[in-house]
Design an enzyme around this catalytic site. Structure first.
Site, PDB file in Angstrom:
ATOM      1  N   GLU A 194     -49.602   6.576 -74.436  1.00 54.34           N
ATOM      2  CA  GLU A 194     -50.305   7.279 -75.501  1.00 54.34           C
ATOM      3  C   GLU A 194     -51.444   8.112 -74.924  1.00 54.34           C
ATOM      4  O   GLU A 194     -52.200   7.621 -74.090  1.00 54.34           O
ATOM      5  CB  GLU A 194     -50.849   6.282 -76.523  1.00 54.34           C
ATOM      6  CG  GLU A 194     -49.750   5.555 -77.283  1.00 54.34           C
ATOM      7  CD  GLU A 194     -50.291   4.662 -78.402  1.00 54.34           C
ATOM      8  OE1 GLU A 194     -51.523   4.557 -78.544  1.00 54.34           O
ATOM      9  OE2 GLU A 194     -49.473   4.078 -79.132  1.00 54.34           O
TER      10      GLU A 194
ATOM     11  N   HIS B 201     -50.254   6.213 -84.021  1.00 62.89           N
ATOM     12  CA  HIS B 201     -51.084   5.010 -83.876  1.00 62.89           C
ATOM     13  C   HIS B 201     -52.256   5.030 -84.866  1.00 62.89           C
ATOM     14  O   HIS B 201     -53.427   4.871 -84.504  1.00 62.89           O
ATOM     15  CB  HIS B 201     -51.606   4.867 -82.444  1.00 62.89           C
ATOM     16  CG  HIS B 201     -51.838   3.437 -82.052  1.00 62.89           C
ATOM     17  ND1 HIS B 201     -51.710   2.990 -80.761  1.00 62.89           N
ATOM     18  CD2 HIS B 201     -52.181   2.346 -82.798  1.00 62.89           C
ATOM     19  CE1 HIS B 201     -51.987   1.691 -80.704  1.00 62.89           C
ATOM     20  NE2 HIS B 201     -52.265   1.285 -81.936  1.00 62.89           N
TER      21      HIS B 201
END
Length: 321
Positions: A266, A285
């Site tokens: 990420e 997220h």
């Protein structure tokens, strides 16, 4: 209070920052996903008494913790401490706190939203209509009532989702070797074998922390155990799932779809194959950062820092080990 607090990886909600500033602390926020070297330089420059960890590109390790020479407390903005070397912090005598329970309801709601959208075939129907196709024969939506939901992890989030799912009519089972039997009630069945849970579930939703035991927990073998046409939901950590194995199962049609709020890397690259598949529903997220949850998490993180400054001992559920 002449204290300095650095927020690593993004800003707090205004209410959380205000708590710190009203107590007399100087507050500095960095951009999201700062890397290790940037963190070291920030620590040297500001010499913070506490840091609040949001989004980091690298693990917060002992070098960063010691760089400023004054660090007394590390507060996680959330509950997942996989981006903090908790053992190193403990060895250095620096407590690590979490905002336990502050955003769990939002995460559970997000998981349920992903489940409903996928099972009701909403992303595909939306795409068809936008392409000028109005064809009810292409609708593949199903009822949730009577389907089996398997939860991997049965802490606060899993238990909250179980109550929501039960109200809709889903049949809920959960696997969690660490949760006491007293948590399993209201029709939720305890499954003591993960493989059995996966094989018997129409929908699997992940709610476990990322640890050495859960890294790639859902690998090719375990995905292979899942029912043909099952759905996988991940609002936990991306590294819990073997992404290559998941991609293969989605491409081959073994799984009907996946709802993903987290990824192994990420931010993920734009070329991530998961983004090219029509049977995935992805979010960045954000399950635990609704406006309501962000306020609650920011306030609790700030309160944990202020408690540390005041010499107060936090309840065990707020401390990472």
């Amino acid at each position: 209070m002449e204290k300095t607090v650095v927020i690593l990886g993004g800003e707090l909600a205004a209410e959380g920052r205000a708590l710190l500033e009203e107590a007399g602390a100087s507050v500095i926020a960095t951009p999201p996903y700062v890397d290790r070297q940037a963190v070291v330089e920030i620590m040297k420059a500001y010499k913070p008494d506490a840091v609040i960890v949001r989004l980091l590109a690298d693990l917060l390790g002992p070098e960063e913790m010691q760089a400023g020479g004054k660090l007394r407390h590390i507060a996680k903005h959330g509950v997942g401490t996989n981006d903090i070397d908790v053992k190193a912090a403990t060895a250095l005598g620096i407590p690590v706190s979490m905002t336990t329970g502050s955003n769990g309801h939002s995460v559970a709601e997000h998981a349920l939203a992903l489940i409903m959208a996928l099972v009701k075939d909403l992303p595909r129907q939306d795409a068809l209509i936008r392409d000028g196709i109005w064809d009810k024969n292409q609708y593949r939506g199903r009822e949730l009532r009577g389907q089996r939901l398997g939860l991997v992890g049965f802490g606060f989030i899993g238990q909250t989702l179980a109550r929501m799912a039960g109200a809709i009519g889903l049949i809920v089972s959960a696997f969690d070797p660490h949760t006491p039997d007293s948590a399993f009630h209201d029709g939720v069945c305890r499954e003591t074998d993960l493989d059995t849970l996966l094989a018997n579930s129409d929908i699997v939703s992940l709610h476990c922390p990322l640890t050495s035991e859960t890294q790639n927990l859902i690998d090719a073998r375990r995905i292979g155990l899942m029912k043909q046409g099952a759905f996988l939901i991940n609002t936990a950590r991306g590294e819990v799932v073997d992404e290559n194995a998941l991609i293969a199962a989605l491409e081959e049609g073994h799984l009907a779809g996946a709802g993903l709020d987290s990824f192994a890397v990420e931010p993920p690259g734009i070329d991530n194959p998961l983004f090219q598949l029509s049977n995935t529903l992805v979010t960045p997220h954000v399950a635990g950062v609704t406006l309501d949850a962000k306020r609650a998490v920011s306030i609790m993180a700030a309160e944990n820092v202020l408690a540390a400054f005041d010499g107060r001992t936090l309840e065990p559920r707020f401390l990472a080990r």
